[in-house]
Enzyme design. Sequence first.
Site, PDB file in Angstrom:
ATOM      1  N   GLU A 232      -5.949  -9.242   4.035  1.00 50.55           N
ATOM      2  CA  GLU A 232      -5.107  -8.596   5.098  1.00 50.55           C
ATOM      3  C   GLU A 232      -5.222  -9.424   6.375  1.00 50.55           C
ATOM      4  O   GLU A 232      -6.395  -9.515   6.934  1.00 50.55           O
ATOM      5  CB  GLU A 232      -5.992  -7.020   5.320  1.00 50.55           C
ATOM      6  CG  GLU A 232      -5.817  -6.006   4.255  1.00 50.55           C
ATOM      7  CD  GLU A 232      -6.080  -4.557   4.522  1.00 50.55           C
ATOM      8  OE1 GLU A 232      -5.926  -4.496   5.581  1.00 50.55           O
ATOM      9  OE2 GLU A 232      -6.686  -4.011   3.467  1.00 50.55           O
TER      10      GLU A 232
ATOM     11  N   GLU B 119       0.870  -1.122  -0.085  1.00 43.21           N
ATOM     12  CA  GLU B 119      -0.103   0.008   0.003  1.00 43.21           C
ATOM     13  C   GLU B 119       0.815   1.103  -0.172  1.00 43.21           C
ATOM     14  O   GLU B 119       2.031   1.393   0.545  1.00 43.21           O
ATOM     15  CB  GLU B 119      -0.962  -0.053   1.143  1.00 43.21           C
ATOM     16  CG  GLU B 119      -2.056   0.843   1.232  1.00 43.21           C
ATOM     17  CD  GLU B 119      -3.047   0.907   2.358  1.00 43.21           C
ATOM     18  OE1 GLU B 119      -3.878   1.823   2.457  1.00 43.21           O
ATOM     19  OE2 GLU B 119      -3.075  -0.085   3.234  1.00 43.21           O
TER      20      GLU B 119
ATOM     21  N   GLU C 261     -12.608  -2.443   2.667  1.00 45.17           N
ATOM     22  CA  GLU C 261     -13.353  -2.065   3.768  1.00 45.17           C
ATOM     23  C   GLU C 261     -14.312  -1.037   3.672  1.00 45.17           C
ATOM     24  O   GLU C 261     -14.390  -0.032   4.169  1.00 45.17           O
ATOM     25  CB  GLU C 261     -12.040  -1.746   4.652  1.00 45.17           C
ATOM     26  CG  GLU C 261     -11.220  -2.437   5.107  1.00 45.17           C
ATOM     27  CD  GLU C 261     -10.148  -2.384   6.150  1.00 45.17           C
ATOM     28  OE1 GLU C 261     -10.238  -1.326   6.517  1.00 45.17           O
ATOM     29  OE2 GLU C 261      -9.202  -3.210   6.436  1.00 45.17           O
TER      30      GLU C 261
END
Length: 509
Positions: free
Chosen positions: A308, A29, A177
Site C-alpha cells: 500500500e 479493495e 495491518e
Amino acid sequence: MNNDVLSAVINVDVKGPTISRHLYGHFAEHLGRCIYGGFYVGEDSDIPNAGGIRLDVVEALRALNIPNLRWPGGCFADEYHWMDGIGPKDRRPAMVNTHWGNVEENNHFGTHEFMALCELLGAEPYINGNVGSGTVKEMSDWVEYLTRDGDSPMVRLRKANGRDEPWRVRFWGIGNEAWGCGGNMTAQHYADEARRYATFCRDHGGNRLHRIAAGANSDDYAWTETLMKTLGHLGCARRPGGFFQALSLHYYTIPGTWDDKGDATVFGTDDYYRTMVQAARTDELLTGHSNVMDCYDPTKTVGLVMDEWGTWWNVEPGTDPGFLHQQNTLRDALVASLHFDIFHRHAARLVMANIAQTVNVLQAMILTDPDSGALVLTPTYHVFEMNKGHQDAASLRVDLLSDVPAREVGTDTLATVSLSASRKDDRMLISLSNLDAADAADVELDLRGGRVEEVTSRILTAGSLQTCNTPETPAAVAPRPHDQVKSTGTVLRVHLPAHSFVTVEGRLA
C-alpha cells in the site's frame, strides 16, 4: 538555485538486481466505487462487460502490463468471509462494510469474479486472507478451494460452482495491518498468529504459496524486527525462508495531518514541496526496514512488499467520506515517478509494490464517472505506462558526478532531480523526474560500456501542477514526444522542463 548541468555515469554493461514486474502491482479493495462501479458493473449494464467486468477498464490496465492485483483489501479483508461470495448471486448473504462507509455489501463480486478479472487482465492474483475476524480453517479452505486438484471437499465445492480446474494463486497475504484495523495486535501476538495460519496454508500440487506477513506501518522498525525474529529466519524443511517468503510495509504520502490531509487539486507551491518531501521519505523507510531484515536474513531470502503506497488527500467535495474518492493531478504523477526511482534502487530486497488503489479510490489509475459512465486515465496512469519497460529489466547503477539541484523545504532538503535506468536485452530505458516547480534542469548522462542508438523520448507535464484529467479534458495531462534530448551514442543530454517526467529509450549497440 544551481543552474549547472547535472552529470552522471551509467555503466550499461554492468547489470544490477532485476526490477521485478511486481513492483508495478495494483490494489482493488471493496471500498467506495473501486469494485462496484469501477471494475464491476454487473451483467445487465449498458457498459460493455464480460460477466459484469467492465471491459474498457480491463483494456486500459492491460496496456500497463499489469502484473498483479491485490484483493479484497485492505481493512476489508479482515472482515471478509470468502464463502459468502461464491455460488449463485441471489443466494449470497449480504454483509455490512463497517470500515468503508458502513454500506451493505451484496457479495456479488467474489472469488470467481475476481479470478475471472485476473484472467482478463493477464495479472497474477494476490489474495489477502482474513486473520482479524476469520479462522485458520477458513483461510486453509480458501487455499484448497482455489488451488487443489483431484478430489476433496473444497474441490467438489469449486466444481459445483462451475470451475473444474484449479487456479494458480501464488501470492497470499496473511492478514492486513494487524497493528490497526486488522486486529489491533502487538507485533509478537501477530507473529505467533501468523505462524499458525501459515502452517495450514498449504502448497497443493504444483501451486507454491508465496506467503506475505502483515508488516509494519511506516517507520515501525520494531515490528519488522519482531517478525524477522519470529518468522523470517526460522528454517523450514519444506520451504526456504521459513514460514514466510515476504513481509509487507505500508506508507502513504500525506503532507498534512490524518484529520486534514490537504486538497487534491487546490494547493500551493509550499504544499507541493511538502508532498514531495514526504514521498522522498520512502527511500529512508525502505532502507531502514531492509537494514533490519539484513541482520536476520543477509542473503535476502525473505522479500519486502510495499503493498500500500500513494497519495492520500481529503475526499472530493460532495462525495461519501468513507469512499476515499480523490482527483489526481500532475503532482500525483510526480509522486509516482519518484517512488519508482526509489523502488528500482531497492530491487534487491523489494519484490512487490501495490499502489492504492486502481479505480476511483485514492491515487487511482482510472476514474469512472458515475453518471455518464465515462472513463478517464489519470496522470498517474501515464507514469505506469511510460515506465512499463522497467518491468523484469536489469537495474543499472547511476553514479552522480555533480551535486543534484535541491530545494530547502522547512528543515528538509529535497533533491529536485531523480533518475533511474534499466536494460532488457538490447533496450535501455531511463526515467528522469524534475520535481522543481519553477526551474528547468539539464542532465548529461555518460554511457559507459556501450552505445545507444534509435533514441526516443516522451514527456509528461502540464501548465500547472494542479492540472488533472476529467471527462471534458481527458488528455490535459498525457505523454507526448520530447525533442529536447541530444545523443552522441555514448553521451545523452536531456533537458527537463519544470515539474516534468521524462523517459528516454534506445537500442544498445
